[in-house]
Design a protein around this motif. Structure first.
Motif, mmCIF file in Angstrom:
data_model
loop_
_atom_site.group_PDB
_atom_site.id
_atom_site.type_symbol
_atom_site.label_atom_id
_atom_site.label_comp_id
_atom_site.label_asym_id
_atom_site.label_seq_id
_atom_site.Cartn_x
_atom_site.Cartn_y
_atom_site.Cartn_z
ATOM 1 N N ALA A 54 -3.629 -25.651 4.523
ATOM 2 C CA ALA A 54 -3.501 -25.269 3.201
ATOM 3 C C ALA A 54 -3.055 -23.907 2.894
ATOM 4 C CB ALA A 54 -4.729 -25.669 2.621
ATOM 5 N N ALA A 55 -3.852 -22.848 3.692
ATOM 6 C CA ALA A 55 -3.532 -21.421 3.496
ATOM 7 C C ALA A 55 -2.051 -21.111 3.925
ATOM 8 C CB ALA A 55 -4.499 -20.556 4.679
ATOM 9 N N THR A 56 -1.547 -21.525 4.883
ATOM 10 C CA THR A 56 -0.227 -21.447 5.117
ATOM 11 C C THR A 56 0.613 -21.815 3.862
ATOM 12 O OG1 THR A 56 -0.570 -22.057 7.466
ATOM 13 C CG2 THR A 56 1.780 -21.747 6.933
ATOM 14 N N GLY A 184 11.551 -11.286 5.052
ATOM 15 C CA GLY A 184 10.686 -10.751 5.827
ATOM 16 C C GLY A 184 9.642 -9.880 5.199
ATOM 17 N N ILE A 185 10.345 -9.088 4.263
ATOM 18 C CA ILE A 185 9.255 -8.049 3.247
ATOM 19 C C ILE A 185 8.368 -9.031 2.496
ATOM 20 C CG2 ILE A 185 9.334 -6.658 1.306
ATOM 21 C CD1 ILE A 185 12.070 -5.451 2.348
ATOM 22 N N ALA A 186 8.890 -10.227 1.984
ATOM 23 C CA ALA A 186 8.074 -11.212 1.268
ATOM 24 C C ALA A 186 6.981 -11.572 1.771
ATOM 25 C CB ALA A 186 9.042 -12.341 0.693
ATOM 26 N N LEU A 187 7.049 -11.959 3.125
ATOM 27 C CA LEU A 187 5.891 -12.522 3.681
ATOM 28 C C LEU A 187 4.886 -11.257 3.906
ATOM 29 C CD1 LEU A 187 4.771 -14.743 5.613
ATOM 30 C CD2 LEU A 187 5.623 -13.840 7.303
ATOM 31 N N VAL A 188 5.101 -10.360 4.319
ATOM 32 C CA VAL A 188 4.356 -8.930 4.785
ATOM 33 C C VAL A 188 3.624 -8.701 3.307
ATOM 34 C CG1 VAL A 188 4.240 -6.639 5.110
ATOM 35 C CG2 VAL A 188 5.548 -8.056 6.403
ATOM 36 N N VAL A 189 4.308 -8.513 2.090
ATOM 37 C CA VAL A 189 3.675 -8.317 1.006
ATOM 38 C C VAL A 189 2.905 -9.505 0.523
ATOM 39 C CG1 VAL A 189 4.128 -7.732 -1.393
ATOM 40 C CG2 VAL A 189 5.532 -6.757 0.097
ATOM 41 N N ALA A 190 3.275 -10.658 0.716
ATOM 42 C CA ALA A 190 2.288 -11.870 0.335
ATOM 43 C C ALA A 190 1.049 -11.747 1.076
ATOM 44 C CB ALA A 190 2.971 -13.242 0.543
ATOM 45 N N VAL A 191 0.889 -11.503 2.511
ATOM 46 C CA VAL A 191 -0.170 -11.359 2.991
ATOM 47 C C VAL A 191 -1.050 -10.126 2.551
ATOM 48 C CG1 VAL A 191 -0.985 -11.142 5.590
ATOM 49 C CG2 VAL A 191 0.791 -12.514 5.147
ATOM 50 N N THR A 192 -0.455 -8.964 2.661
ATOM 51 C CA THR A 192 -1.157 -7.817 2.131
ATOM 52 C C THR A 192 -1.782 -8.230 0.951
ATOM 53 O OG1 THR A 192 0.814 -6.647 3.138
ATOM 54 C CG2 THR A 192 -0.543 -5.200 1.641
ATOM 55 N N VAL A 193 -1.192 -8.571 -0.193
ATOM 56 C CA VAL A 193 -1.837 -8.915 -1.164
ATOM 57 C C VAL A 193 -3.167 -9.855 -1.176
ATOM 58 C CG1 VAL A 193 -1.533 -9.832 -3.606
ATOM 59 C CG2 VAL A 193 0.277 -8.408 -2.685
ATOM 60 N N GLY A 201 -4.339 -18.459 0.457
ATOM 61 C CA GLY A 201 -3.495 -18.016 1.662
ATOM 62 C C GLY A 201 -4.053 -17.495 2.720
ATOM 63 N N LEU A 202 -3.180 -17.371 3.771
ATOM 64 C CA LEU A 202 -3.417 -16.724 5.025
ATOM 65 C C LEU A 202 -4.258 -15.101 5.048
ATOM 66 C CD1 LEU A 202 -0.017 -17.604 6.886
ATOM 67 C CD2 LEU A 202 -2.389 -18.755 7.374
ATOM 68 N N GLY A 203 -3.794 -14.374 4.451
ATOM 69 C CA GLY A 203 -4.666 -13.247 4.409
ATOM 70 C C GLY A 203 -6.205 -13.374 3.953
ATOM 71 N N TYR A 204 -6.188 -13.900 2.891
ATOM 72 C CA TYR A 204 -7.542 -14.371 2.590
ATOM 73 C C TYR A 204 -8.389 -15.089 3.522
ATOM 74 C CZ TYR A 204 -11.509 -15.734 -0.442
ATOM 75 O OH TYR A 204 -12.801 -16.053 -0.877
ATOM 76 N N GLY A 205 -7.667 -16.086 4.236
ATOM 77 C CA GLY A 205 -8.163 -16.717 5.571
ATOM 78 C C GLY A 205 -8.699 -15.911 6.594
ATOM 79 N N ILE A 206 -8.250 -14.834 7.010
ATOM 80 C CA ILE A 206 -8.432 -13.998 7.966
ATOM 81 C C ILE A 206 -9.400 -13.204 7.607
ATOM 82 C CG2 ILE A 206 -6.550 -12.135 7.567
ATOM 83 C CD1 ILE A 206 -6.039 -11.817 10.419
ATOM 84 N N LEU A 207 -9.411 -12.816 6.187
ATOM 85 C CA LEU A 207 -10.584 -11.775 5.866
ATOM 86 C C LEU A 207 -12.029 -12.713 5.617
ATOM 87 C CD1 LEU A 207 -10.591 -8.982 4.788
ATOM 88 C CD2 LEU A 207 -10.817 -9.953 2.454
ATOM 89 N N GLY A 226 1.497 -13.997 13.007
ATOM 90 C CA GLY A 226 2.502 -13.370 13.658
ATOM 91 C C GLY A 226 3.599 -14.553 14.317
ATOM 92 N N VAL A 227 3.178 -15.693 14.349
ATOM 93 C CA VAL A 227 4.166 -16.946 14.690
ATOM 94 C C VAL A 227 4.898 -17.109 13.656
ATOM 95 C CG1 VAL A 227 4.159 -19.220 15.352
ATOM 96 C CG2 VAL A 227 2.748 -18.030 16.455
ATOM 97 N N ILE A 228 4.062 -17.340 12.230
ATOM 98 C CA ILE A 228 4.994 -17.394 11.388
ATOM 99 C C ILE A 228 6.263 -16.356 11.119
ATOM 100 C CG2 ILE A 228 4.895 -17.693 8.702
ATOM 101 C CD1 ILE A 228 2.527 -19.389 8.995
ATOM 102 N N GLY A 229 5.667 -15.350 10.942
ATOM 103 C CA GLY A 229 6.719 -13.983 10.833
ATOM 104 C C GLY A 229 7.945 -14.136 11.863
ATOM 105 N N TRP A 230 7.551 -14.562 13.028
ATOM 106 C CA TRP A 230 8.349 -14.526 14.019
ATOM 107 C C TRP A 230 9.399 -15.625 13.959
ATOM 108 C CZ3 TRP A 230 9.083 -18.072 18.098
ATOM 109 C CH2 TRP A 230 10.019 -17.743 19.137
ATOM 110 N N GLY A 231 8.882 -16.915 13.692
ATOM 111 C CA GLY A 231 9.605 -18.103 13.303
ATOM 112 C C GLY A 231 10.682 -17.980 12.200
ATOM 113 N N LEU A 232 9.990 -17.395 11.157
ATOM 114 C CA LEU A 232 10.805 -17.042 9.824
ATOM 115 C C LEU A 232 12.082 -16.423 10.090
ATOM 116 C CD1 LEU A 232 10.473 -17.718 6.756
ATOM 117 C CD2 LEU A 232 9.839 -15.421 6.547
ATOM 118 N N ASN A 233 12.002 -15.339 11.008
ATOM 119 C CA ASN A 233 12.811 -14.534 11.320
ATOM 120 C C ASN A 233 13.964 -15.073 12.304
ATOM 121 O OD1 ASN A 233 14.302 -11.827 11.614
ATOM 122 N ND2 ASN A 233 13.000 -11.125 13.125
#
Lengths: 254, 255
Positions: A54-56, A184-193, A201-207, A226-233
């Motif tokens: 769900a978070a992903t 790549g930027i979109a994923l980083v920004v989404a997790v940061t927000v 989402g994932l960022g909230y899950g980890i927090l 990390g796996v998602i970022g790498w896989g997307l790339n």
């Protein structure tokens, strides 16, 4: 290279083994670290109870929607600026004044306007994806073989036809590179927000895992991000090579 | 040619002023609610007020300081590690896949882990910034060192230079454009991470200030902070570009 592929796995394997041994011998219950096997077990747990997926989904939906919005606006602006040098020069100061604003600085503005949720996150992702796409599209359009544009003028194509039939196909390989970077930027920004304020989402899950003092779940989330970022790339690189072959292997400008 | 350039710049300044005027009109006629979008006049007043009577200057400086130290640590570490990895093909085959896997990891995702280990301290903030800004510098340095013209290394061997001499006299100058490009990217990352860390950990600074302003609906203060962050982003990139131009001027002459 091909016979050496295992060498890349040596370092992570040794590190994981050491971490496992250290955690087992130390034996205490830590609030900040967990043994690799515990992380794997925690990963299976959050995968099975559905919270991870769900978070992903939440993160990918906002990152994707933001990429589409921001990328589309960036594409339009980039084509406009690339084709009409006058507009490009006249807008220079305005663009250069807005562009250096860090993406997270618009976060409170989006929060004020949209409140929490998807819309706010999508707006921020779109803002951060807009600039790289715009700049690289502008460079791609500006770098089109001038004779192609002359031909389109000689054929008396309308402005819309010229963009669709000549400009876009000619600039497409480099525009694709722009979108790959922007993804790549979109994923980083989404997790940061999500980590900073947005409760989804994932960022909230980890927090939440950190605040609940569950280091194994927290680290499982970290590895998964990390796996998602790498896989997307990897996926986007493959798609780019498939679609454009050697034409896609262009230099990234700026 | 130069006169034309100045003319265009003046014209584009005029357009920018027109945009600010449009913003003022939007706010004055309340087309957009002033809760979301205060006019530039109110944002400007809040900015000057913050600097003269408030402690906006202190917040600005603490953000700059945080960003700078984190970036400096990351740059030094990145160059040293990058030089070690980049000059040794064996280390590269062992480490490159791991680094490639870690590169797309969003640096902000390490914040919760850092909080769990170091608490909500300045040390946590500094290590997150340094970790995040390390990657662009490290990977650019490795690339720069790996891409050095092989014949230059052969010359170094023919002259029987020691390994440090090879690094300082041949590899480092030749890799410097890549390294500086990486450091420039690292600076952007450092600014973003400083702001995010201030938001999450509540350390005093611009990030915390704009978040609190938004939470209490003080929109002029919020826009003042965002403008200041934009100025900071622009200023640092201009300074770095100037340093880059000066450091790399020998390359232009050599060509």
């Amino acid at each position: 290279m091909n016979s050496d592929w295992w060498k890349g796995l040596v370092v992570p394997a040794v590190l994981l083994g050491l971490a496992e041994l250290a955690m087992r011998f130390h034996g205490s219950v830590s609030m900040s670290l967990a043994a690799p096997t515990d992380i794997v077990i925690a990963f299976g747990r959050v995968l099975l109870n559905g919270s991870l997926l769900a978070a992903t989904g939440g993160t990918l939906v906002s990152a994707g929607a933001g990429l589409i919005f921001g990328g589309f606006i960036g594409l339009l602006l980039g084509i406009l600026f690339g084709l009409l040098a006058i507009v490009d020069r006249v807008m220079e100061v305005t663009i250069e004044a807005i562009r250096p604003i860090p993406s997270v600085a618009v976060l409170p503005i989006a929060m004020l306007i949209f409140g929490f949720g998807y819309r706010m996150e999508i707006a921020i992702v779109a803002f951060s994806c807009l600039w790289p796409v715009m700049i690289m599209t502008r460079a791609a359009v500006g770098g089109i073989e001038p004779r192609l544009l002359e031909v389109s003028r000689a054929l008396r194509l309308s402005a819309v036809d010229r963009v669709i039939k000549v400009v876009l196909p000619a600039a497409l390989p480099r525009i694709m590179v722009a979108f790959r970077l922007a993804a790549g930027i979109a994923l980083v920004v989404a997790v940061t927000v999500e980590i900073a304020v947005n409760p989804l989402g994932l960022g909230y899950g980890i927090l939440v895992a950190q605040q609940a003092l569950q280091p194994d779940v927290m680290l499982a989330y970290l590895v998964w991000i990390g796996v998602i970022g790498w896989g997307l790339n990897v996926l986007l690189s493959l798609a780019q090579n498939r679609l454009f072959g050697r034409a896609g292997q262009v230099e990234v400008v700026r | 040619m130069k006169a034309w350039r100045i003319l265009w710049l003046a014209l584009s300044f005029l357009v920018a002023i027109l945009f600010v005027w449009g913003w003022q009109m939007l706010a004055d006629y309340r087309i957009v609610s002033p809760v979301f979008l205060p006019g530039p006049d109110r944002a400007w007043r809040s900015l000057t007020l913050g600097f003269t009577t408030g402690d906006l200057g202190m917040k600005f400086l603490s953000t700059v300081e945080r960003m700078f130290w984190g970036w400096l640590i990351a740059s030094l570490l990145g160059i040293v590690l990058g030089a070690a990895i980049g000059t040794s093909p064996r280390l590269r085959t062992y480490l490159a896949p791991t680094l490639e896997f870690l590169r797309p990891l969003p640096a902000s995702a390490t914040i919760p882990v850092a909080i769990a280990m170091l608490g909500l301290s300045d040390g946590m903030v500094l290590s997150v910034i340094a970790f995040g800004a390390l990657w662009p510098v490290l990977l650019a340095t490795i690339h720069g060192f790996a891409a050095v013209e092989p014949r230059l290394y052969e010359v170094g061997r023919a002259l029987r230079l020691s390994r440090p001499a090879v690094i300082f006299k041949i590899a480092l100058p030749s890799a410097s454009p890549d390294i500086l490009a990486g450091m420039r990217l690292g600076l952007t990352v450092a600014l973003i991470l400083s702001v995010v860390c201030e938001m999450i950990a509540g350390r005093d600074g611009l990030g915390n200030w704009i978040l609190l302003s938004a939470r209490s609906f003080r929109a002029p203060d919020l826009y003042a902070g965002v403008i200041l962050l934009g100025v900071l982003g622009y200023g640092t990139s201009v300074i770095l570009a100037a340093v880059e131009g000066r450091l790399l001027s020998w390359r232009k002459r050599a060509r």
